[in-house]
Structures are given as C-alpha cells and as structure tokens.
Motif scaffolding. Structure first.
Motif, PDB file in Angstrom:
ATOM      1  N   SER A   4       0.832  -1.209   0.000  1.00  0.00           N
ATOM      2  CA  SER A   4       0.000   0.000   0.000  1.00  0.00           C
ATOM      3  C   SER A   4       0.866   1.259   0.000  1.00  0.00           C
ATOM      4  O   SER A   4       0.508   2.255  -0.620  1.00  0.00           O
ATOM      5  CB  SER A   4      -0.942   0.002   1.201  1.00  0.00           C
ATOM      6  N   TYR A   8       0.853   3.973  -3.016  1.00  0.00           N
ATOM      7  CA  TYR A   8       0.442   5.346  -2.688  1.00  0.00           C
ATOM      8  C   TYR A   8       1.517   6.374  -3.035  1.00  0.00           C
ATOM      9  O   TYR A   8       1.221   7.549  -3.178  1.00  0.00           O
ATOM     10  CB  TYR A   8       0.098   5.435  -1.198  1.00  0.00           C
ATOM     11  N   VAL A  11       0.784   8.801  -5.855  1.00  0.00           N
ATOM     12  CA  VAL A  11      -0.357   9.638  -5.460  1.00  0.00           C
ATOM     13  C   VAL A  11       0.112  10.709  -4.486  1.00  0.00           C
ATOM     14  O   VAL A  11      -0.239  11.878  -4.610  1.00  0.00           O
ATOM     15  CB  VAL A  11      -1.481   8.775  -4.832  1.00  0.00           C
ATOM     16  N   GLY A  75      -6.032  12.997   0.952  1.00  0.00           N
ATOM     17  CA  GLY A  75      -5.576  11.910   0.085  1.00  0.00           C
ATOM     18  C   GLY A  75      -5.592  10.569   0.787  1.00  0.00           C
ATOM     19  O   GLY A  75      -5.990   9.551   0.213  1.00  0.00           O
ATOM     20  N   ALA A  76      -5.183  10.557   2.052  1.00  0.00           N
ATOM     21  CA  ALA A  76      -5.184   9.311   2.816  1.00  0.00           C
ATOM     22  C   ALA A  76      -6.609   8.821   3.063  1.00  0.00           C
ATOM     23  O   ALA A  76      -6.897   7.625   2.935  1.00  0.00           O
ATOM     24  CB  ALA A  76      -4.452   9.519   4.140  1.00  0.00           C
ATOM     25  N   THR A  79      -7.958   7.429  -0.143  1.00  0.00           N
ATOM     26  CA  THR A  79      -7.354   6.126  -0.423  1.00  0.00           C
ATOM     27  C   THR A  79      -8.012   5.038   0.423  1.00  0.00           C
ATOM     28  O   THR A  79      -8.304   3.945  -0.077  1.00  0.00           O
ATOM     29  CB  THR A  79      -5.838   6.171  -0.149  1.00  0.00           C
ATOM     30  N   ARG A  80      -8.259   5.346   1.688  1.00  0.00           N
ATOM     31  CA  ARG A  80      -8.923   4.354   2.546  1.00  0.00           C
ATOM     32  C   ARG A  80     -10.322   4.041   2.026  1.00  0.00           C
ATOM     33  O   ARG A  80     -10.751   2.888   2.011  1.00  0.00           O
ATOM     34  CB  ARG A  80      -9.016   4.827   3.979  1.00  0.00           C
ATOM     35  N   THR A  83      -9.778   1.875  -1.216  1.00  0.00           N
ATOM     36  CA  THR A  83      -9.098   0.595  -1.112  1.00  0.00           C
ATOM     37  C   THR A  83      -9.374  -0.150   0.195  1.00  0.00           C
ATOM     38  O   THR A  83      -9.109  -1.343   0.288  1.00  0.00           O
ATOM     39  CB  THR A  83      -7.566   0.779  -1.220  1.00  0.00           C
ATOM     40  N   TRP A  86      -5.389   2.118   4.943  1.00  0.00           N
ATOM     41  CA  TRP A  86      -4.770   3.422   5.212  1.00  0.00           C
ATOM     42  C   TRP A  86      -3.353   3.393   4.624  1.00  0.00           C
ATOM     43  O   TRP A  86      -2.598   2.479   4.868  1.00  0.00           O
ATOM     44  CB  TRP A  86      -4.726   3.682   6.712  1.00  0.00           C
ATOM     45  N   PRO A  87      -2.967   4.421   3.863  1.00  0.00           N
ATOM     46  CA  PRO A  87      -1.685   4.394   3.159  1.00  0.00           C
ATOM     47  C   PRO A  87      -0.493   4.792   4.022  1.00  0.00           C
ATOM     48  O   PRO A  87       0.360   5.558   3.599  1.00  0.00           O
ATOM     49  CB  PRO A  87      -1.910   5.412   2.042  1.00  0.00           C
TER      50      PRO A  87
END
Length: 88
Positions: A4, A8, A11, A75-76, A79-80, A83, A86-87
């Motif tokens: 992950s 990430y 990104v 962004g985090a 992403t969560r 996906t 948590w990145p």
C-alpha cells in the motif's frame, strides 16, 4: 515495505505538487490582504523592513504547512475509502 505504501507513493507525490500550487496561490492572496502589495518580500529585498520579511516568512510557513496537512490527510482518507487500507 508494504504494497500500500508503494502504491500510494505516486499519489502522494502528485498531492504534494498540488498542495504547493494551492499554498502558493493562497499565500499570494493573503499577502495582498495584509500588506496591500502584489509581491511578498524576499529575504534579500533591501527595500523591505525586517518586520515585513519575517511576517511574510511566517505567514508562508503557516499556509504551506496547513495546506499540505489538509491535502495529505484528504488523500489518505480518499485512499482508505477506495481501497479499505490506510496508506501509512
């Protein structure tokens, strides 16, 4: 390294560049409101006072930090949501 984190990375880099552009525009607008001038002073601008130089540097630092934190956090969270991970 977790997959992950690797996924990430691009990104995060894109968000970092975007946050720099957003922060720069916000700082320019804030400086116009505070000083009524178009350009913020450089540290080596001999026509500006210490007060102006230090105020501009402090304001720029605060704006860049807040914008970067907001963009990184957004962004985090996005992403969560996409996906489930948590990145970090």
């Amino acid at each position: 390294m977790k997959m992950s984190k690797i996924a990430y990375k691009p990104v995060g880099m894109a968000l970092g560049a975007a946050s720099g552009l957003i922060a720069s525009a916000a700082f320019k607008q804030a400086w116009k409101v505070i000083e009524g001038e178009g350009d913020a002073p450089d540290a080596t601008d001999e026509d500006r006072s210490w007060k102006q130089i230090l105020l501009a540097a402090a304001l720029q630092g605060v704006i860049f930090s807040v914008v970067k934190a907001a963009v990184d956090r957004s962004g985090a969270v996005a992403t969560r949501r996409l996906t489930g991970v948590w990145p970090g």
